[in-house]
Scaffold this motif. Structure first.
Motif, PDB file in Angstrom:
ATOM      1  N   UNK A 196      25.220  -3.918  -9.931  1.00 47.46           N
ATOM      2  CA  UNK A 196      25.292  -5.356 -10.186  1.00 47.46           C
ATOM      3  C   UNK A 196      23.922  -5.924 -10.503  1.00 47.46           C
ATOM      4  N   UNK A 197      22.899  -5.455  -9.805  1.00 47.90           N
ATOM      5  CA  UNK A 197      21.536  -5.912 -10.082  1.00 47.90           C
ATOM      6  C   UNK A 197      21.127  -5.570 -11.515  1.00 47.90           C
ATOM      7  N   UNK A 211      20.064  -7.369 -17.096  1.00 46.11           N
ATOM      8  CA  UNK A 211      20.403  -7.323 -18.530  1.00 46.11           C
ATOM      9  C   UNK A 211      20.829  -8.702 -19.034  1.00 46.11           C
ATOM     10  N   UNK A 212      21.538  -9.440 -18.177  1.00 41.90           N
ATOM     11  CA  UNK A 212      21.941 -10.792 -18.565  1.00 41.90           C
ATOM     12  C   UNK A 212      20.716 -11.685 -18.784  1.00 41.90           C
ATOM     13  N   UNK A 262      13.397  -0.223  -7.888  1.00 41.86           N
ATOM     14  CA  UNK A 262      14.596  -0.679  -7.173  1.00 41.86           C
ATOM     15  C   UNK A 262      15.002  -2.024  -7.744  1.00 41.86           C
ATOM     16  N   UNK A 263      16.070  -2.019  -8.516  1.00 50.22           N
ATOM     17  CA  UNK A 263      16.478  -3.245  -9.200  1.00 50.22           C
ATOM     18  C   UNK A 263      16.912  -4.336  -8.234  1.00 50.22           C
ATOM     19  N   UNK A 297      14.903 -14.811  -7.228  1.00 54.59           N
ATOM     20  CA  UNK A 297      15.746 -15.186  -6.082  1.00 54.59           C
ATOM     21  C   UNK A 297      16.894 -16.115  -6.456  1.00 54.59           C
ATOM     22  N   UNK A 298      16.705 -16.963  -7.449  1.00 52.35           N
ATOM     23  CA  UNK A 298      17.781 -17.862  -7.858  1.00 52.35           C
ATOM     24  C   UNK A 298      18.949 -17.101  -8.484  1.00 52.35           C
ATOM     25  N   UNK A 299      18.668 -15.955  -9.065  1.00 49.40           N
ATOM     26  CA  UNK A 299      19.723 -15.101  -9.627  1.00 49.40           C
ATOM     27  C   UNK A 299      20.335 -14.229  -8.534  1.00 49.40           C
TER      28      UNK A 299
END
Length: 408
Positions: A187-188, A193-194, A296-297, A306-308
């Motif tokens: 997920x990270x 990528x997003x 470590x993603x 942190x907001x993401x």
């Protein structure tokens, strides 16, 4: 002479019937299967008093999830061999169903995880219903009567499809249970990528102000190209688009946007957007350099974005959404399976194959049992009628014998 023969035959028949009744009683007394009936016959009052009015809760729950071997055959005529084979079949069906339930539990739990305290009860209820449905479809498959073959075929289809689905889910459920940290990393990676794609979309200027200015500039240029310079409209339109003739080489950099002619406004808006893209790209590249050193993603996302990170993960790094975790588990399992990453699959592949083997064997054995002649005879109404007539005849003979014994 005829009277003597008739009397002799009557005596022989009576002796034969008496011997049949005696053999029947001896069989019932010596058969372990009917030991409880013998005990009830010896102590009818005691057994009636001790008979519980309700079954225990544990027994009721077990009946919901464990197949009953007596449901896999009829009641008309049951040989010892059929009874044993029905027990084996019921055991295999129950074991495969319980194994599927255990491996499906994680996926069902994460599906209901967002319900809070209701997650566990809903998971248990769903699992119990699936277990009951699986076992009942196996029972319906075994009850293959001549006049209900279509119904039995539908039961076979339900049993096969449901077991196949649960076997596939077994692999996904195990992946979800044992690879939670890997799913968080996955997920990270998606979120990073997003962010990269979001920066790249800054190249595409889609603000309403820019689109409006561009449309008006292009429309004005097209109109200007169609007018002759001597036309009264040409001079005013040129000034509107580019400024006065004397300003054609002017540097508009320090002029406020609202004071610019129409086409220089387009250039200003394009430059501002490109500058925003370059700034965002530079910041992202600096962050990605830190990502490469961290390796470590998830940790990178937590520290640098942190907001993401916060909306998608708990403080401990677990996925906050159960549905999202389930989705990632499915994608991860399918990706490893299609890429042939057998070592990466590990336990998920083991439980998938284990579920396929146990479910497949249980289905085949259940279907084979339903096609056996002794199974079909056990459900035969004609055989049951003959049995009932025979038992009724023996009962009457027994009553007659007891009546004659009392006379003597």
């Amino acid at each position: 002479m005829n009277f003597q023969n008739s009397n002799s035959e009557s005596v022989n028949n009576s002796a034969t019937n008496s011997q049949t009744v005696t053999d029947l009683l001896l069989y019932i007394e010596q058969s372990p299967e009917y030991a409880h009936l013998v005990e009830e016959a010896k102590n009818p009052a005691k057994n009636t008093q001790n008979q519980p009015e309700k079954q225990g809760l544990i027994k009721k729950l077990l009946e919901l999830v464990i197949a009953n071997s007596q449901d896999f055959h009829g009641r008309a005529i049951v040989s010892e061999n059929l009874a044993k084979d029905s027990q084996y079949t019921a055991a295999l069906v129950s074991i495969s169903s319980l194994l599927n339930a255990a491996t499906n539990f994680p996926l069902l739990y994460f599906a209901f995880k967002d319900l809070g305290i209701l997650a566990v009860p809903m998971t248990v209820l769903a699992n119990a219903l699936i277990l009951k449905y699986t076992n009942d479809s196996a029972v319906a498959t075994s009850a293959r009567k001549p006049h209900s073959q279509s119904w039995s075929n539908w039961a076979i289809a339900a049993m096969l499809s449901l077991n196949a689905l649960q076997s596939i889910v077994a692999g996904v459920g195990t992946e979800l249970l044992l690879n939670s940290s890997g799913l968080s990393q996955l997920k990270a990676q998606e979120l990073i990528k997003e962010q990269i794609n979001r920066v790249e979309t800054l190249k595409q200027i889609d603000s309403p102000q820019y689109k409006d200015a561009l449309a008006r500039c292009e429309s004005g240029e097209q109109e200007l190209s169609q007018l002759d310079k001597s036309h009264p409209r040409w001079q005013s339109l040129f000034v509107q688009l580019y400024g006065t003739w004397g300003e054609r080489d002017r540097n508009w950099e320090n002029v406020p946007l609202e004071q610019l002619p129409l086409c220089p406004q387009v250039e200003r808006l394009r430059e501002d957007a490109y500058q925003a893209y370059e700034t965002a790209k530079q910041q992202l590249q600096e962050s990605l350099a830190v990502r490469a050193t961290m390796g470590n993603d998830l940790a990178f996302l937590q520290q640098k974005m942190p907001l993401v990170y916060t909306p998608h993960f708990t403080p401990s790094g677990e996925l906050s959404s159960g549905l999202e975790a389930s989705r990632l588990a499915i994608l991860s399992f399918i990706a490893k399976l299609t890429q042939g990453d057998w070592s990466g699959l590990g336990f998920p592949l083991f439980f998938l194959l284990l579920s396929l083997i146990t479910s497949g064997c249980a289905c085949v054995i259940t279907i084979a049992l339903s096609y056996r002649q002794d199974t079909q005879k056990s459900f035969s109404e004609a055989v049951q009628l003959q049995r009932d007539i025979w038992l009724e005849t023996r009962r009457r003979e027994l009553m007659t014998q007891q009546h004659n014994d009392l006379k003597d």
